[in-house]
Design an enzyme around this catalytic site. Structure first.
Site, short mmCIF file in Angstrom:
data_model
loop_
_atom_site.label_atom_id
_atom_site.label_comp_id
_atom_site.label_asym_id
_atom_site.label_seq_id
_atom_site.Cartn_x
_atom_site.Cartn_y
_atom_site.Cartn_z
N TYR A 158 -44.64 40.80 -71.35
CA TYR A 158 -44.87 40.74 -72.80
C TYR A 158 -46.33 40.93 -73.17
O TYR A 158 -46.73 40.60 -74.29
CB TYR A 158 -44.48 39.36 -73.37
CG TYR A 158 -43.18 38.75 -72.97
CD1 TYR A 158 -41.97 39.38 -73.28
CD2 TYR A 158 -43.13 37.52 -72.34
CE1 TYR A 158 -40.76 38.78 -72.95
CE2 TYR A 158 -41.93 36.92 -72.01
CZ TYR A 158 -40.74 37.55 -72.32
OH TYR A 158 -39.56 36.94 -72.00
N ARG A 167 -44.91 36.74 -67.43
CA ARG A 167 -45.16 36.89 -68.87
C ARG A 167 -46.28 37.88 -69.21
O ARG A 167 -46.11 38.71 -70.10
CB ARG A 167 -45.43 35.53 -69.53
CG ARG A 167 -44.25 34.55 -69.39
CD ARG A 167 -44.42 33.30 -70.24
NE ARG A 167 -44.38 33.64 -71.65
CZ ARG A 167 -45.42 33.73 -72.45
NH1 ARG A 167 -46.63 33.44 -72.01
NH2 ARG A 167 -45.28 34.09 -73.68
N GLU A 188 -33.29 23.32 -80.83
CA GLU A 188 -33.25 23.73 -79.42
C GLU A 188 -34.60 24.21 -78.91
O GLU A 188 -34.76 25.39 -78.58
CB GLU A 188 -32.23 24.86 -79.25
CG GLU A 188 -30.84 24.53 -79.73
CD GLU A 188 -29.90 25.73 -79.70
OE1 GLU A 188 -28.68 25.51 -79.64
OE2 GLU A 188 -30.38 26.88 -79.76
N PRO A 189 -35.56 23.32 -78.81
CA PRO A 189 -36.89 23.75 -78.37
C PRO A 189 -36.93 24.03 -76.87
O PRO A 189 -36.38 23.26 -76.09
CB PRO A 189 -37.76 22.54 -78.70
CG PRO A 189 -36.82 21.38 -78.56
CD PRO A 189 -35.49 21.87 -79.02
N GLY A 190 -37.53 25.12 -76.49
CA GLY A 190 -37.75 25.40 -75.07
C GLY A 190 -39.25 25.39 -74.80
O GLY A 190 -39.82 24.43 -74.31
N ARG A 191 -39.88 26.46 -75.23
CA ARG A 191 -41.32 26.63 -75.03
C ARG A 191 -42.14 25.45 -75.57
O ARG A 191 -43.05 24.95 -74.91
CB ARG A 191 -41.77 27.93 -75.73
CG ARG A 191 -43.18 28.36 -75.45
CD ARG A 191 -43.56 29.53 -76.36
NE ARG A 191 -42.55 30.56 -76.40
CZ ARG A 191 -42.47 31.58 -75.53
NH1 ARG A 191 -43.37 31.73 -74.61
NH2 ARG A 191 -41.49 32.46 -75.63
N CYS A 244 -47.11 45.07 -55.20
CA CYS A 244 -47.35 46.51 -55.21
C CYS A 244 -46.90 47.13 -56.53
O CYS A 244 -45.94 47.92 -56.56
CB CYS A 244 -46.62 47.15 -54.05
SG CYS A 244 -47.21 46.50 -52.50
N GLU A 245 -47.52 46.74 -57.61
CA GLU A 245 -47.26 47.29 -58.94
C GLU A 245 -48.57 47.23 -59.71
O GLU A 245 -49.27 46.21 -59.67
CB GLU A 245 -46.26 46.41 -59.74
CG GLU A 245 -44.91 46.19 -59.14
CD GLU A 245 -43.93 47.34 -59.39
OE1 GLU A 245 -44.19 48.18 -60.28
OE2 GLU A 245 -42.93 47.39 -58.67
N TYR A 299 -40.96 29.51 -69.23
CA TYR A 299 -40.73 30.91 -68.82
C TYR A 299 -41.70 31.31 -67.73
O TYR A 299 -42.13 32.46 -67.65
CB TYR A 299 -40.80 31.84 -70.04
CG TYR A 299 -39.87 31.39 -71.16
CD1 TYR A 299 -38.49 31.52 -71.02
CD2 TYR A 299 -40.36 30.77 -72.30
CE1 TYR A 299 -37.63 31.06 -72.00
CE2 TYR A 299 -39.50 30.30 -73.29
CZ TYR A 299 -38.15 30.45 -73.14
OH TYR A 299 -37.29 29.99 -74.10
#
Ligand SMILES: *Cc1c(COP(=O)(O)O)cnc(C)c1O
Length: 401
Positions: free
Chosen positions: A302, A298, A259-262, A328-329, A357
């Site tokens: 992370y 990301r 199940e590859p995503g990235r 505004c962060e 992602y």
């Protein structure tokens, strides 16, 4: 070479760009690594769920791993074979279970005993037989960022081996459940072969003990998690990755599901953003751009590293800077303390490895419109999601004002 300048002029920024030819290449490379055995790639939709991306993968023969009924419906709409769709996730609602059973997808991947009983009950009400797999947590440390580790007992995913055995025995006797798969997924962005190998050995043993108990497991689902190169990572050899699985399986006759995503889309995607302003104080230099953490979270979430390129910049005069967005962060940054050339208004910055992602985790925070997405295929570019506008954002509220 992709002409990013031309694309940014044609479609405006911020903009997500996906190279579909690269996706094809990645699909074929992974599929090839498993060619000595029966295998099925089920792309993890959450990495990039654009319908055109899914359709492209469906045409290559890919299945899908989904974590909500919405993702299941996307996969079906994009033309993915229903018998190649898996529905995973720790918190499926009754309505989602019901719909998945009605749509007759390959299997539901169960993550707790309670969920199994729910699925059994709903299957009974529908007079159906639910094909299931059970997600096992093999308690293997994938040595990745703690937010994306999933195969340790301290993580919320799956059940431990003893619970899994109990569940398989129960399901095997149930009139409304048919266990056909065994599943694990130990984490994401894993660049070492060892955790995959350790997990496969543990799960291979479990597979044999289930078969010995006359449970007819047909699918050995190894999850995703294959890491990609963002910075200077040395990624695993797909050949070794597959060989380790073959060794753990010995002669068991099962279809290997991956199940590859990235891996499938990460390095195929770019986020194009333009410089608005530069400013500096006695401590820091900031390059302020038109994309923010709402477009690519990301780095903020992370501390992820994304390589970037300033198009057409003079590389001679570099100094340390942060690339920050308009949100505004203080956590709103795309890159931190990086060597950057001097930039000016409208200079184009290409953020790399943004295909996984990226858009799927984007939001409308600060009433910002989600950006457009385009595909590159056979030397041509095409829009695959139009840029949102203000009207889109207020659509669901305006009648209540
Ligand atoms: C997220 C996820 C994947 C994909 O992970 P990647 O690291 O993107 O390959 C595969 N399977 C399951 C069950 C997942 O939750």
């Amino acid at each position: 070479m992709i002409n990013f300048k031309k694309l940014s002029n044609k479609y405006d920024t911020p903009l997500y760009v996906y190279n579909f030819d690269e996706i094809t290449k990645n699909y074929n490379e992974l599929k090839n690594a498993f060619k000595a055995r029966k295998s099925m790639l089920c792309y993890a939709v959450k990495a990039n769920s654009n319908l055109s991306v899914l359709k492209h993968l469906a045409k290559l023969g890919s299945g899908c791993d989904c974590v909500s009924i919405g993702e299941v419906k996307r996969a079906l709409l994009a033309g993915v074979d229903k018998y190649k769709i898996i529905f995973s996730g720790v918190g499926k609602k009754d309505s989602e279970i019901r719909e998945a059973l009605q749509k007759d997808i390959l299997m539901l991947n169960l993550e707790s005993e309670e969920e199994m009983l729910r699925v059994e009950k709903i299957a009974k009400e529908l007079d159906k037989n639910a094909r299931i797999s059970i997600r096992v947590n093999p308690d293997i440390d994938p040595k990745t960022h703690p937010y994306i580790s999933t195969g340790l007992h301290e993580n919320k995913f799956g059940v431990d081996i003893d619970t899994a055995k109990k569940m398989y025995l129960y399901a095997n006797k149930s009139k409304n459940l048919t266990p056909i798969g065994i599943h694990y997924h130990i984490g994401s962005q894993i660049v070492k072969a060892l955790p995959f190998k350790e997990a496969a050995l543990v799960m291979g043993n479990l597979l044999r003990s289930l078969k010995a108990a006359n449970i007819d497991i047909k699918f050995f689902d190894i999850g995703g998690g294959v890491g990609i190169k963002y910075k200077d990572e040395i990624t695993i050899s797909l050949y070794d990755y597959a060989q380790n699985i073959f060794e753990a399986l010995k002669n068991e006759d099962v279809t290997i599901v991956c199940e590859p995503g990235r891996y499938m889309v990460g390095n195929c995607g770019y986020l194009l953003t333009k410089v608005l302003y530069e400013k500096a104080n006695d401590k820091k230099r900031f390059v302020i751009v038109d994309a923010g953490m709402n477009d690519l979270v990301r780095p903020s979430l992370y501390q992820a590293y994304h390589d970037f390129e300033v198009i057409g910049a003079n590389d001679d005069e570099k100094s340390l800077a942060d690339i920050v967005g308009p949100i505004c962060e203080s956590g709103d940054f795309l890159a931190k303390d990086r060597q950057m050339p001097k930039t000016k208004h409208d200079d184009l910055i290409v953020i790399k490895s943004a295909g996984a992602y990226g858009f799927t985790m984007s939001s409308n925070y600060n009433t910002r419109c989600k950006v457009a997405e385009i595909a590159l295929e056979d030397g041509k570019d095409r829009l695959i999601r139009r840029r949102e506008n203000f009207e889109d954002l207020i659509e669901l509220e305006k009648e209540y004002i």
